[in-house]
Design a protein around this motif. Structure first.
Motif: not given
Length: 106
Positions: A44-69
């Motif tokens: 879902t888009s809502g979950s993707s937003m939450k995960v994207s914010n988490l993964l964009s933290m400098p200490s993590i710095d990872r990308a996320i891809i979704s096929s449905s958001a």
């Protein structure tokens, strides 16, 4: 000429977000702590937003891809680490509006 052989082992780690944004963020956080370098999903888009914010933290710095958001908000600069394989709702809405132009109903 120097030749370097490199072998990389990929492992798919599947987690259930239960369609809940906080559960998705918790699972992503746990996977990031394990050293995961790529994230696919959540659904879902809502979950993707939450995960994207988490993964964009400098200490993590990872990308996320979704096929449905499909939220248009995921196309903003705030979610620069988010990629999608399906267009946002804006694209689909414009296409539908163009198809409906000139049609008579009733």
């Amino acid at each position: 000429m120097i030749s370097i052989m490199c072998s990389v082992k990929l492992k798919l780690l599947v987690r259930d977000t239960k369609l809940e944004a906080q559960t998705a963020a918790n699972e992503a956080s746990n996977l990031a702590k394990r050293g995961c370098v790529g994230f696919i999903g959540p659904w879902t888009s809502g979950s993707s937003m939450k995960v994207s914010n988490l993964l964009s933290m400098p200490s993590i710095d990872r990308a996320i891809i979704s096929s449905s958001a499909v939220s248009p908000q995921l196309s903003t600069d705030e979610f620069s680490n988010f990629l999608r394989t399906k267009e946002s709702d804006v694209v689909a809405s414009k296409l539908l509006a163009n198809l409906m132009k000139g049609q008579r109903f009733g």
